[in-house]
Motif scaffolding. Structure first.
Motif, mmCIF file in Angstrom:
data_model
loop_
_atom_site.group_PDB
_atom_site.id
_atom_site.type_symbol
_atom_site.label_atom_id
_atom_site.label_comp_id
_atom_site.label_asym_id
_atom_site.label_seq_id
_atom_site.Cartn_x
_atom_site.Cartn_y
_atom_site.Cartn_z
ATOM 1 N N UNK A 254 0.814 -1.213 0.000
ATOM 2 C CA UNK A 254 0.000 0.000 0.000
ATOM 3 C C UNK A 254 0.850 1.268 0.000
ATOM 4 N N UNK A 255 2.124 1.109 -0.337
ATOM 5 C CA UNK A 255 2.996 2.269 -0.531
ATOM 6 C C UNK A 255 3.424 2.413 -1.987
ATOM 7 N N UNK A 256 2.948 1.542 -2.861
ATOM 8 C CA UNK A 256 3.400 1.581 -4.252
ATOM 9 C C UNK A 256 2.774 2.751 -5.008
ATOM 10 N N UNK B 132 0.597 -3.540 12.871
ATOM 11 C CA UNK B 132 0.703 -2.092 13.086
ATOM 12 C C UNK B 132 0.558 -1.346 11.756
ATOM 13 N N UNK B 133 1.234 -1.846 10.723
ATOM 14 C CA UNK B 133 1.114 -1.205 9.412
ATOM 15 C C UNK B 133 -0.320 -1.269 8.896
ATOM 16 N N UNK B 134 -0.957 -2.425 9.070
ATOM 17 C CA UNK B 134 -2.343 -2.573 8.613
ATOM 18 C C UNK B 134 -3.283 -1.630 9.360
ATOM 19 N N UNK B 135 -3.038 -1.484 10.654
ATOM 20 C CA UNK B 135 -3.906 -0.623 11.467
ATOM 21 C C UNK B 135 -3.763 0.839 11.069
ATOM 22 N N UNK B 136 -2.632 1.191 10.496
ATOM 23 C CA UNK B 136 -2.447 2.548 9.968
ATOM 24 C C UNK B 136 -3.059 2.662 8.574
ATOM 25 N N UNK B 137 -2.786 1.652 7.726
ATOM 26 C CA UNK B 137 -3.220 1.720 6.330
ATOM 27 C C UNK B 137 -4.737 1.702 6.195
ATOM 28 N N UNK C 141 -9.064 4.547 3.664
ATOM 29 C CA UNK C 141 -10.469 4.977 3.642
ATOM 30 C C UNK C 141 -10.553 6.500 3.603
ATOM 31 N N UNK C 142 -9.690 7.160 4.390
ATOM 32 C CA UNK C 142 -9.663 8.625 4.393
ATOM 33 C C UNK C 142 -9.256 9.164 3.025
ATOM 34 N N UNK D 94 0.547 11.767 4.204
ATOM 35 C CA UNK D 94 0.439 11.614 5.662
ATOM 36 C C UNK D 94 0.448 10.133 6.050
ATOM 37 N N UNK D 95 -0.219 9.305 5.250
ATOM 38 C CA UNK D 95 -0.217 7.866 5.530
ATOM 39 C C UNK D 95 1.191 7.297 5.401
#
Length: 581
Positions: free
Chosen positions: A283-285, A528-533, A538-539, A554-555
């Protein structure tokens, strides 16, 4: 029984927490919706091996022990009815003497981690367990037995089933033990799939069966249909795209499709893997960034369901079952119940056609790619089991031709019959029942108890007959009128023929990364990464498109501040232990 004490405590104090790091369901896959392990190596293949079918005897040639015995079995997937109340469960007991007392996750999210944590705290376990990603905790607690010697002595059919992929069952990272049997269909072919995304047959029909291959074409087709059909025949507002993204299903409908469509990457969970086996949190690509920007625009334009991230999963499935959702990005195991309802109501044109959509026209949808035997999720025997020999003999029976056919076909003369050539077949009535009844498996026991070792679709037994009811011929024969019309318009035999074929891809020297049991520290970092992503993505989608770049940056910054690079390296190092085997 020892588990009842645990369940009583769980019922009193279970909290609705947890996030699944893998995904799936019956023959589960987290993403492309493949109902079986995707093996081109198994095409019209026999089960292989020279070992005799030991279904009727012990491995030493003596009579098998049919003394009644009950094993407690914890199943992390679903609540599929009582063992003895199904025809298949009763028949398995008759064949083996074994009755399973099955328990399921107490948590309403279906997360096994709470249950497993309490088992470990009390040092009390069921006899056998299918715990999905929580298996790592059980392993590290010393709760699982090494089945290697038991398989060698009592498991000829287990060895036969896994064949040349048997060594992949070893735990790895310096431990050569086998602590669980893979739940995934062995050497199977993909005869049906969810693809990278889906669209209603009604839309294809209205477009002369031209199907979208790129995200741009997908968008245009959805918008055109919405403009022509703002409401359904029964007066409901038509919805362009919907998702289930209020809980762990975000991975299935929001996260995984991003990797398939944007990155054109096979299902390795949250990871992209390059040619040097370096792992990157997907999810950073940059490609996914543009995919989520597209979703943000779809949301702003009212094409994406405004409730996609707040509705419950039940609400989502109900919407699909109403026929009002034009397109989805989902896995076929997840939306299958909705399709069964639509078929039962005769709304065949509102069911979904799987599509090989990618964002970049120069890339190939990897849906049919064979990634090797899925390991990491499977059925284990615990140290609390007082008779591991009987347990392994039961599992070996499930792997025998006789046991595999019983579990996947059902009872001869009731669920299937033999033709003049001795080949198994189902009646049209039984096929219709299996296709339209959402509780078919629950009521019959056929393919019902997730976690069992199974053969994949298309594999042949020693007599040259299919181990499962699903074959190329049966799939074609069971196509409904909408599916037949699409195949005819495309000039193909099967719906999967429009996808890039397995031979166009190389099989990697590792199993699908999402299915591995990873070390706890690494698992914690990924969580932890999933809980941030999850909320960040969604935002990115739900706030105005003008805010997208700022929200995305920001993500990324928050991910980097919470161990992104360290976790990428840890996963790369972990994969290296698998590639080197």
């Amino acid at each position: 029984m020892k588990m009842k004490k645990i369940l009583a405590l769980l019922m009193a104090g279970a909290m609705l927490t947890g996030m699944l790091t893998g995904c799936g369901d019956a023959e589960e896959t987290s993403g492309n919706g493949n109902s079986q392990a995707d093996s081109e190596a198994g095409q019209e293949d026999s089960a292989g091996g020279d070992e005799s079918d030991a279904g009727g005897e012990q491995a030493d040639g003596g009579e098998k022990d049919l003394t009644p015995i009950t094993f407690e079995y914890y199943n992390a997937d679903g609540k599929n009815g009582n063992w003895s109340e199904t025809a298949v469960g009763a028949a398995l007991t008759e064949a083996t003497g074994v009755t399973l007392e099955i328990t399921y996750p107490v948590s309403s999210t279906g997360d096994a981690s709470e249950d497993v944590a309490l088992m470990i705290a009390n040092d009390e376990y069921p006899d056998m367990i299918y715990s999905k990603a929580a298996v790592t905790n059980l392993y590290e607690a010393g709760a699982l037995i090494d089945m290697t010697d038991l398989i060698e002595q009592y498991g000829p059919n287990i060895k036969k089933m896994y064949g040349d992929e048997f060594d992949k069952l070893k735990w790895g990272s310096g431990d050569e033990g086998i602590y669980q049997l893979s739940y995934a269909g062995v050497r199977g072919q993909i005869f049906s799939t969810g693809g990278t995304c889906q669209i209603q047959y009604a839309v294809l029909k209205e477009n002369d069966y031209k199907y979208p291959k790129t995200l741009e074409e997908y968008e245009a087709m959805i918008k055109s249909y919405l403009e022509a059909h703002p409401k359904t025949d029964d007066g409901l507002d038509t919805i362009g795209i919907s998702m289930s993204a209020s809980d762990w299903h975000w991975m299935i409908t929001l996260g995984n499709p991003a990797g398939f469509i944007a990155d054109a990457a096979p299902d390795n969970g949250q990871w992209l893997i390059d040619e040097n086996y370096n792992c990157t949190y997907k999810h950073t690509s940059n490609d996914e960034k543009e995919y989520f920007r597209w979703l943000s625009r779809m949301y702003d334009e009212g094409i994406l369901d405004p409730n996609f991230a707040t509705q419950t999963d039940d609400d989502y499935i109900a919407k699909l079952a109403s026929g009002r959702v034009v397109a989805i990005t989902d896995a076929n195991w997840h939306y299958g119940q909705a399709e069964a309802t639509l078929r039962a109501e005769g709304k065949l044109d509102k069911t979904y056609c799987a599509l090989p959509v990618v964002m970049d026209a120069g890339k190939k949808a990897p849906t049919l790619m064979y990634q090797g035997l899925q390991v990491g999720y499977g059925l284990a025997i615990t140290k609390s089991c007082e008779d591991p020999v009987r347990a392994i003999q039961f599992l070996d029976y499930l792997c025998s031709d006789e046991g595999a056919v019983l579990y996947r076909w059902g009872i001869e003369g009731e669920h299937y019959f033999l033709d003049d050539n001795g080949k198994r077949y189902r009646t049209p009535e039984e096929i219709a029942k299996a296709q339209s009844d959402p509780d078919y498996g629950k009521n019959t026991g056929i393919g019902n108890y997730v976690g069992f070792p199974i053969y994949g679709d298309g594999v042949l037994d020693d007599n040259g007959d299919y181990m499962t009811p699903t074959s190329k011929q049966s799939v074609i024969a069971e196509y409904n009128e909408e599916q037949k019309a699409a195949c005819e318009a495309w000039g193909v035999e099967m719906l999967t023929d429009i996808f890039p074929q397995p031979g166009e891809f190389e099989t990697p020297p590792y199993s699908p990364l999402w299915a591995y049991a990873i070390p706890q520290e690494l698992s914690n970092n990924v969580s932890i990464l999933d809980e941030i992503a999850f909320p960040s993505l969604v935002k990115c989608v739900t706030e105005p498109e003008s805010s997208f770049d700022a929200n995305w940056d920001a993500m990324i910054a928050e991910l980097e501040a919470n161990g992104l690079q360290e976790t990428n390296q840890m996963m790369t190092d972990f994969l290296a232990t698998k590639v080197s085997q």
